[in-house]
Design a protein around this motif. Structure first.
Motif, PDB file in Angstrom:
ATOM      1  N   ASN A  39      -3.956  19.011   2.805  1.00 36.19           N
ATOM      2  CA  ASN A  39      -3.794  19.125   1.542  1.00 36.19           C
ATOM      3  C   ASN A  39      -4.783  19.254   0.777  1.00 36.19           C
ATOM      4  OD1 ASN A  39      -2.008  18.787  -0.886  1.00 36.19           O
ATOM      5  ND2 ASN A  39      -1.513  16.701  -0.320  1.00 36.19           N
ATOM      6  N   PRO A  40      -5.365  20.664   0.711  1.00 35.67           N
ATOM      7  CA  PRO A  40      -6.376  20.949  -0.019  1.00 35.67           C
ATOM      8  C   PRO A  40      -6.308  20.880  -1.628  1.00 35.67           C
ATOM      9  CG  PRO A  40      -5.365  22.894   0.917  1.00 35.67           C
ATOM     10  CD  PRO A  40      -4.703  21.805   1.252  1.00 35.67           C
ATOM     11  N   HIS A  41      -5.283  20.807  -2.021  1.00 37.25           N
ATOM     12  CA  HIS A  41      -5.004  20.989  -3.452  1.00 37.25           C
ATOM     13  C   HIS A  41      -5.437  19.439  -4.177  1.00 37.25           C
ATOM     14  CE1 HIS A  41      -4.058  25.035  -3.674  1.00 37.25           C
ATOM     15  NE2 HIS A  41      -3.415  24.710  -2.708  1.00 37.25           N
ATOM     16  N   MET A  42      -5.491  18.361  -3.225  1.00 39.28           N
ATOM     17  CA  MET A  42      -5.596  16.931  -3.477  1.00 39.28           C
ATOM     18  C   MET A  42      -6.857  16.386  -3.873  1.00 39.28           C
ATOM     19  SD  MET A  42      -3.999  13.503  -1.772  1.00 39.28           S
ATOM     20  CE  MET A  42      -4.877  14.330  -0.226  1.00 39.28           C
ATOM     21  N   THR A  43      -7.096  15.829  -5.167  1.00 35.14           N
ATOM     22  CA  THR A  43      -8.510  15.552  -5.292  1.00 35.14           C
ATOM     23  C   THR A  43      -8.646  14.179  -4.740  1.00 35.14           C
ATOM     24  OG1 THR A  43      -8.349  16.566  -7.512  1.00 35.14           O
ATOM     25  CG2 THR A  43      -9.874  15.039  -7.129  1.00 35.14           C
ATOM     26  N   ILE A  44      -9.843  13.938  -3.864  1.00 37.79           N
ATOM     27  CA  ILE A  44     -10.126  12.751  -3.161  1.00 37.79           C
ATOM     28  C   ILE A  44     -11.510  12.286  -3.572  1.00 37.79           C
ATOM     29  CG2 ILE A  44     -10.507  11.552  -1.092  1.00 37.79           C
ATOM     30  CD1 ILE A  44      -8.507  13.527   0.184  1.00 37.79           C
ATOM     31  N   SER A  45     -11.870  11.005  -4.077  1.00 36.76           N
ATOM     32  CA  SER A  45     -13.219  10.572  -4.354  1.00 36.76           C
ATOM     33  C   SER A  45     -13.276   9.244  -3.719  1.00 36.76           C
ATOM     34  CB  SER A  45     -13.575  10.444  -5.650  1.00 36.76           C
ATOM     35  OG  SER A  45     -12.611   9.614  -6.284  1.00 36.76           O
ATOM     36  N   VAL A  99       4.306  12.426  -0.079  1.00 38.66           N
ATOM     37  CA  VAL A  99       4.453  11.674  -1.274  1.00 38.66           C
ATOM     38  C   VAL A  99       3.965  12.497  -2.271  1.00 38.66           C
ATOM     39  CG1 VAL A  99       4.171   9.301  -0.287  1.00 38.66           C
ATOM     40  CG2 VAL A  99       2.006  10.643  -0.594  1.00 38.66           C
ATOM     41  N   ARG A 100       4.120  12.221  -3.807  1.00 44.63           N
ATOM     42  CA  ARG A 100       3.721  12.983  -4.639  1.00 44.63           C
ATOM     43  C   ARG A 100       2.247  12.910  -5.325  1.00 44.63           C
ATOM     44  NH1 ARG A 100       5.489  10.948  -9.965  1.00 44.63           N
ATOM     45  NH2 ARG A 100       5.876   8.850  -9.887  1.00 44.63           N
ATOM     46  N   THR A 101       1.297  12.246  -4.557  1.00 48.54           N
ATOM     47  CA  THR A 101       0.309  11.976  -4.823  1.00 48.54           C
ATOM     48  C   THR A 101      -0.727  13.240  -5.085  1.00 48.54           C
ATOM     49  OG1 THR A 101       0.118   9.843  -3.782  1.00 48.54           O
ATOM     50  CG2 THR A 101      -1.905  10.566  -4.597  1.00 48.54           C
ATOM     51  N   VAL A 102      -1.568  13.292  -6.248  1.00 50.23           N
ATOM     52  CA  VAL A 102      -2.316  14.380  -6.379  1.00 50.23           C
ATOM     53  C   VAL A 102      -3.657  14.042  -6.533  1.00 50.23           C
ATOM     54  CG1 VAL A 102      -0.544  15.785  -7.568  1.00 50.23           C
ATOM     55  CG2 VAL A 102      -1.986  14.308  -8.761  1.00 50.23           C
ATOM     56  N   GLU A 103      -4.024  12.855  -6.719  1.00 48.27           N
ATOM     57  CA  GLU A 103      -5.362  12.111  -6.860  1.00 48.27           C
ATOM     58  C   GLU A 103      -5.534  10.981  -6.202  1.00 48.27           C
ATOM     59  OE1 GLU A 103      -8.395  10.679 -10.332  1.00 48.27           O
ATOM     60  OE2 GLU A 103      -6.939  12.362 -10.786  1.00 48.27           O
ATOM     61  N   LEU A 104      -6.617  10.826  -5.462  1.00 45.58           N
ATOM     62  CA  LEU A 104      -7.000   9.528  -4.830  1.00 45.58           C
ATOM     63  C   LEU A 104      -8.258   9.023  -4.924  1.00 45.58           C
ATOM     64  CD1 LEU A 104      -6.223   7.100  -2.745  1.00 45.58           C
ATOM     65  CD2 LEU A 104      -7.001   8.702  -0.905  1.00 45.58           C
ATOM     66  N   PHE A 144       0.903  -1.147   0.082  1.00 51.27           N
ATOM     67  CA  PHE A 144      -0.079   0.061  -0.086  1.00 51.27           C
ATOM     68  C   PHE A 144       0.896   1.327   0.213  1.00 51.27           C
ATOM     69  CE2 PHE A 144      -3.725  -2.677   0.675  1.00 51.27           C
ATOM     70  CZ  PHE A 144      -4.575  -1.810   0.402  1.00 51.27           C
ATOM     71  N   ARG A 145       1.888   1.299   0.827  1.00 51.89           N
ATOM     72  CA  ARG A 145       2.865   2.505   0.965  1.00 51.89           C
ATOM     73  C   ARG A 145       3.458   2.556  -0.674  1.00 51.89           C
ATOM     74  NH1 ARG A 145       3.281   0.907   6.415  1.00 51.89           N
ATOM     75  NH2 ARG A 145       4.970  -0.737   6.000  1.00 51.89           N
ATOM     76  N   GLU A 146       3.752   1.802  -1.025  1.00 54.29           N
ATOM     77  CA  GLU A 146       4.361   1.787  -2.435  1.00 54.29           C
ATOM     78  C   GLU A 146       3.503   2.209  -3.411  1.00 54.29           C
ATOM     79  OE1 GLU A 146       6.043  -1.777  -5.056  1.00 54.29           O
ATOM     80  OE2 GLU A 146       7.622  -1.385  -3.607  1.00 54.29           O
ATOM     81  N   ALA A 147       2.352   1.610  -3.402  1.00 60.75           N
ATOM     82  CA  ALA A 147       1.100   2.296  -4.375  1.00 60.75           C
ATOM     83  C   ALA A 147       1.004   3.716  -4.271  1.00 60.75           C
ATOM     84  CB  ALA A 147      -0.033   1.237  -4.422  1.00 60.75           C
ATOM     85  N   PHE A 148       1.214   4.152  -3.192  1.00 63.09           N
ATOM     86  CA  PHE A 148       0.980   5.503  -2.763  1.00 63.09           C
ATOM     87  C   PHE A 148       2.015   6.455  -3.438  1.00 63.09           C
ATOM     88  CE2 PHE A 148      -2.861   4.398  -0.865  1.00 63.09           C
ATOM     89  CZ  PHE A 148      -3.679   5.287  -0.551  1.00 63.09           C
ATOM     90  N   GLU A 149       3.156   6.017  -3.782  1.00 62.19           N
ATOM     91  CA  GLU A 149       4.375   6.596  -4.458  1.00 62.19           C
ATOM     92  C   GLU A 149       3.763   7.449  -5.631  1.00 62.19           C
ATOM     93  OE1 GLU A 149       7.181   7.615  -3.136  1.00 62.19           O
ATOM     94  OE2 GLU A 149       6.792   6.614  -1.033  1.00 62.19           O
TER      95      GLU A 149
END
Length: 328
Positions: free
Chosen positions: A209-215, A136-141, A99-104
């Motif tokens: 992290n308000p600029h991240m898109t989460i759904s 991490v560099r995630t911008v969308e989840l 999971f931690r690797e996937a979130f990279e």
């Protein structure tokens, strides 16, 4: 744990070299064996060549030792070669590492199917914290979660009632049946509570992290899950079977016997979790991964239009906190 390059884009350089050598080694061994056989036949048919090889002692003890070494290496390697893209974990910490690797990755998607999301929350805790802290560099989840519908009768999880004694046996046997009280306990103590916890975790990540898109969406299924399924970034899939365990619990002041599905996967043999990588060079491994992903995708699609009359989760979609909407 797999050895993938940062960002989850594939095997690292060392693994690529190892896979290349593993692929070419059988070919080299076969070529050497063919060469040895050809030299042996040629030495018998062509006298000058045979005399030359004997003069170099290639048909003597050294040559025989070389043949034995090649054969031994070929036999020993044939049974020990690991198939790339297959994962076997005995500890759930290995799954958490995946999971931690996937979130990279910049865009992360997690698909899940199970009873109440308990183990999913445990696996998401650290990655979501890193997302919130921008480590991490995630911008969308995107989270697509299928859970068991617990408002209709079912045998598992269920209740147990003593069966009539048969003969002189002192062993107590049970009949399994639906248990409304046990389903209520599962709904209140696990499904609803876990959904509340997950929403808090997502709220915290979005707030920091308000600029991240989460759904995130939950869909309830009438199908009783036989195993949990975790799909990471539509690339790797991990499964673990649910157990079946008699237990005695207390709920709302009453004690009764239940038939439980242990949330933390039991160990069968040496494996607790098994996984497959869609990017594997092995055709069968890719097809197994694709099979599990397509099954989940098909169920997810069907449940978009097939809903429970009385859902356990009344708000199945996570929504961005209002104060974030006001400040954005």
């Amino acid at each position: 744990m797999s050895s993938l390059s940062p960002g989850g884009n594939g095997p690292n350089r060392l693994d690529r070299i190892r896979y290349t050598l593993s692929d070419w080694k059988p070919r080299i061994v076969k070529s050497l064996l063919a060469l040895v056989a050809a030299l042996g036949v040629a030495a018998e048919l062509i006298e000058p060549l045979g005399n030359a090889l004997k003069g170099q002692q290639l048909l003597g003890g050294s040559f025989a030792a070389l043949i034995a070494l090649i054969l031994f290496d070929a036999i020993s390697e044939s049974g020990s070669k690991e198939v790339p893209g297959v994962y076997v974990f005995a500890d759930r910490n290995n799954l958490h590492d995946e999971f931690r690797e996937a979130f990279e990755a910049r865009r992360v998607r997690v698909d899940f199917s199970g009873f109440t999301m308990e183990t999913l929350l445990e696996a998401l805790a650290v990655p979501l914290g890193k997302m919130a802290d921008r480590e991490v560099r995630t911008v969308e989840l995107k989270l697509c979660l299928i859970i068991a519908h617990l408002n209709l009768p079912m045998g598992l999880p269920g209740g147990l009632v003593p069966a009539p004694r048969n003969g002189d046996s002192d062993t107590t046997k049970y009949y399994f049946k639906d248990s409304q009280a046990n389903r209520e306990r599962m709904r209140e103590e696990f499904t609803k509570r876990n959904w509340s916890k997950l929403k808090v975790m997502l709220n915290q990540a979005q707030e920091k992290n308000p600029h991240m898109t989460i759904s995130c969406e939950i869909r309830e299924s009438p199908q009783i899950p036989e195993r949990k399924v975790y799909i990471l970034n539509q690339e790797r899939v991990f499964t673990t079977p649910y157990g079946i365990e008699p237990d005695s619990i207390e709920w709302r002041g009453n004690r009764f016997e239940i038939l439980d599905t242990p949330g933390f996967a039991p160990l069968y043999g040496r494996a607790r979790y098994i996984g497959w990588d869609l990017r594997s060079k092995s055709r069968s491994t890719k097809q197994i991964a694709e099979h599990h992903m397509e099954c989940h995708r098909n169920l997810w699609k069907k449940l978009a239009d097939i809903k429970p009359e009385r859902p356990v989760i009344s708000d199945p979609r996570w929504t961005r906190p209002r104060r974030q909407d006001a400040s954005s």
